[in-house]
Design an enzyme around this catalytic site. Structure first.
Site, PDB file in Angstrom:
ATOM      1  N   ASP A 190       0.777  -1.251  -0.158  1.00  0.00           N
ATOM      2  CA  ASP A 190       0.039  -0.111   0.170  1.00  0.00           C
ATOM      3  C   ASP A 190       0.911   1.305  -0.044  1.00  0.00           C
ATOM      4  O   ASP A 190       0.426   2.409  -0.277  1.00  0.00           O
ATOM      5  CB  ASP A 190      -0.956  -0.104   1.318  1.00  0.00           C
ATOM      6  CG  ASP A 190      -0.455  -0.093   2.487  1.00  0.00           C
ATOM      7  OD1 ASP A 190       0.804  -0.071   2.499  1.00  0.00           O
ATOM      8  OD2 ASP A 190      -0.972  -0.028   3.558  1.00  0.00           O
ATOM      9  N   SER A 191       2.163   1.069  -0.266  1.00  0.00           N
ATOM     10  CA  SER A 191       3.232   2.159  -0.299  1.00  0.00           C
ATOM     11  C   SER A 191       2.813   2.877  -1.624  1.00  0.00           C
ATOM     12  O   SER A 191       3.030   3.954  -1.989  1.00  0.00           O
ATOM     13  CB  SER A 191       4.696   1.718  -0.336  1.00  0.00           C
ATOM     14  OG  SER A 191       4.679   0.751  -1.043  1.00  0.00           O
ATOM     15  N   ASP A 199      -0.875  -6.238   0.243  1.00  0.00           N
ATOM     16  CA  ASP A 199      -1.284  -5.756   1.247  1.00  0.00           C
ATOM     17  C   ASP A 199      -2.985  -5.722   1.209  1.00  0.00           C
ATOM     18  O   ASP A 199      -3.518  -4.889   0.493  1.00  0.00           O
ATOM     19  CB  ASP A 199      -0.767  -4.136   1.395  1.00  0.00           C
ATOM     20  CG  ASP A 199       0.700  -4.102   2.093  1.00  0.00           C
ATOM     21  OD1 ASP A 199       0.997  -4.972   2.662  1.00  0.00           O
ATOM     22  OD2 ASP A 199       1.087  -3.034   1.925  1.00  0.00           O
ATOM     23  N   LYS A 205      -0.877  -9.735   3.128  1.00  0.00           N
ATOM     24  CA  LYS A 205      -0.210  -8.877   4.335  1.00  0.00           C
ATOM     25  C   LYS A 205      -1.064  -8.015   5.058  1.00  0.00           C
ATOM     26  O   LYS A 205      -1.745  -7.296   4.546  1.00  0.00           O
ATOM     27  CB  LYS A 205       1.152  -8.298   3.939  1.00  0.00           C
ATOM     28  CG  LYS A 205       1.774  -7.388   4.896  1.00  0.00           C
ATOM     29  CD  LYS A 205       3.276  -7.235   4.368  1.00  0.00           C
ATOM     30  CE  LYS A 205       3.628  -6.060   3.587  1.00  0.00           C
ATOM     31  NZ  LYS A 205       3.278  -4.868   4.358  1.00  0.00           N
ATOM     32  N   GLU A 259      -0.760  -5.320   8.963  1.00  0.00           N
ATOM     33  CA  GLU A 259      -0.332  -4.968   9.952  1.00  0.00           C
ATOM     34  C   GLU A 259      -0.772  -4.893  11.247  1.00  0.00           C
ATOM     35  O   GLU A 259      -1.960  -4.926  11.696  1.00  0.00           O
ATOM     36  CB  GLU A 259      -0.012  -3.172   9.755  1.00  0.00           C
ATOM     37  CG  GLU A 259       0.664  -3.045   8.295  1.00  0.00           C
ATOM     38  CD  GLU A 259       1.109  -1.633   8.160  1.00  0.00           C
ATOM     39  OE1 GLU A 259       0.667  -0.923   8.841  1.00  0.00           O
ATOM     40  OE2 GLU A 259       1.164  -1.072   6.918  1.00  0.00           O
ATOM     41  N   GLU A 263       9.702  -4.032  10.217  1.00  0.00           N
ATOM     42  CA  GLU A 263      10.128  -2.625   9.678  1.00  0.00           C
ATOM     43  C   GLU A 263      10.533  -1.833  10.777  1.00  0.00           C
ATOM     44  O   GLU A 263      10.006  -1.592  12.040  1.00  0.00           O
ATOM     45  CB  GLU A 263       8.944  -2.249   8.927  1.00  0.00           C
ATOM     46  CG  GLU A 263       9.209  -0.547   8.354  1.00  0.00           C
ATOM     47  CD  GLU A 263       8.144  -0.229   7.628  1.00  0.00           C
ATOM     48  OE1 GLU A 263       7.309  -0.866   7.106  1.00  0.00           O
ATOM     49  OE2 GLU A 263       8.241   1.068   7.052  1.00  0.00           O
TER      50      GLU A 263
HETATM   51  O1  KIV Z   1       3.689  -1.058   1.679  1.00  0.00           O
HETATM   52  C1  KIV Z   1       4.871  -1.481   1.318  1.00  0.00           C
HETATM   53  O2  KIV Z   1       5.170  -1.243   0.487  1.00  0.00           O
HETATM   54  C2  KIV Z   1       5.336  -2.443   2.368  1.00  0.00           C
HETATM   55  C3  KIV Z   1       6.637  -2.969   2.270  1.00  0.00           C
HETATM   56  C4  KIV Z   1       7.822  -2.110   1.660  1.00  0.00           C
HETATM   57  C5  KIV Z   1       6.953  -3.538   3.234  1.00  0.00           C
HETATM   58  O3  KIV Z   1       4.805  -2.875   3.204  1.00  0.00           O
END
Ligand code: KIV
Length: 269
Positions: free
Chosen positions: A50-51, A89, A118, A120, A187
């Site tokens: 989600d970056s 994510d 994934k 958090e 992280e």
């Molecule tokens: O959102 C993301 O890109 C991430 C990673 C870089 C760990 O969660």
């Protein structure tokens, strides 16, 4: 011409890499063109993170990213991906309760081609992880700095620096593994804590800003191509600057992860 299809990397492949001490080279991916390039450069695993809300969409954090955003980009990657394992994510608030989490995780798998989702959080998310796993979803837990909670932290800060913080992160790792998570992302934690976490779980542990003592590394693709806004985090390394083109930069990243030269001490906390 070699027209053989590449052998796909599975969770078993990644688990056996951990067993034999071969480092896992991971990058974020969000689109088809980079997916093809990263696979050709020997990347093992993608996080469709989600970056993307920050690096592609211009948000100040990952919090506004939606399920539709994640499905769209995960599908871009899955459409052309042939080799890398894909972890996608669950965005903020898409897994607040078990029923919502399962509905959204299924979308990421069915529409987004995720091999694993994934989320958090640690002990507080163990029940959600258990629910997803009991319904056949593979789960990666993300602990340490949680970007979806950055507003609560008041900024991106290194986690687990004192004894109580370190113990809480170790407890998170154990709770997630007991709940059935089959991978961890850690992280922004001190390098010394990373070694303890990696040794305490059977699953592969992928680090970002966590030092070299994990089973693999991940970076945001745009960051390792020198596009991180200043001031950037200590762990970010620009591989493009010294390698001249994107293909060489990614190949250098993969090689540096595999031989343990990235992250170096100057990238660690
Ligand atoms: O959102 C993301 O890109 C991430 C990673 C870089 C760990 O969660």
């Amino acid at each position: 011409m070699n027209d053989k299809l590449p052998v796909p990397i599975t969770l078993d492949t990644l688990a056996s890499m951990k067993q034999r001490g071969e480092k896992i080279a991971c990058l974020t991916a969000y689109d088809a063109s980079f997916t093809r390039l990263l696979e050709a450069c020997g990347v093992d695993m993608f996080i469709i993170g989600d970056s993307l809300g920050m690096v592609l969409m211009g948000y100040e954090s990952t919090v506004p990213v939606t399920m539709d955003d994640m499905v769209h980009h995960a599908a871009n990657v899955a459409r052309v991906g042939q080799r890398c394992y894909r972890v996608v994510d669950l965005p903020a608030h898409s897994y607040d309760d078990p029923v919502t989490a399962l509905k959204n995780a299924r979308r990421l798998v069915d529409e987004g081609g995720a091999h694993m989702v994934k989320l958090e959080g640690g002990t507080g998310k163990a029940a959600i992880v258990e629910h997803l796993v009991s319904h056949g979803i593979s789960v990666c837990g993300h602990i340490g700095l949680l970007p979806q909670s950055v507003e609560e932290y008041g900024g991106y800060k290194v986690q687990g620096r004192d004894a109580a913080g370190a113990a809480a992160i170790l407890a998170d790792a154990a709770a997630l593994e007991n709940a059935g998570a089959e991978m961890l992302v850690i992280e922004c934690i001190p390098a010394a804590l990373t070694a303890r976490i990696t040794g305490s779980v059977d699953s592969p542990v992928i680090g970002i800003g966590a030092g070299v003592d994990c089973d693999g590394q991940v970076l945001v693709l745009y960051d390792m191509l020198g596009m991180a806004p200043e001031p950037h985090a200590r762990f970010v390394k620009d591989f493009l600057q010294e390698n001249g083109n994107i293909h060489a930069a990614v190949a250098a990243y993969v090689a540096a992860v595999k031989d343990g030269s990235y992250p170096a001490s100057e990238h660690c906390y």
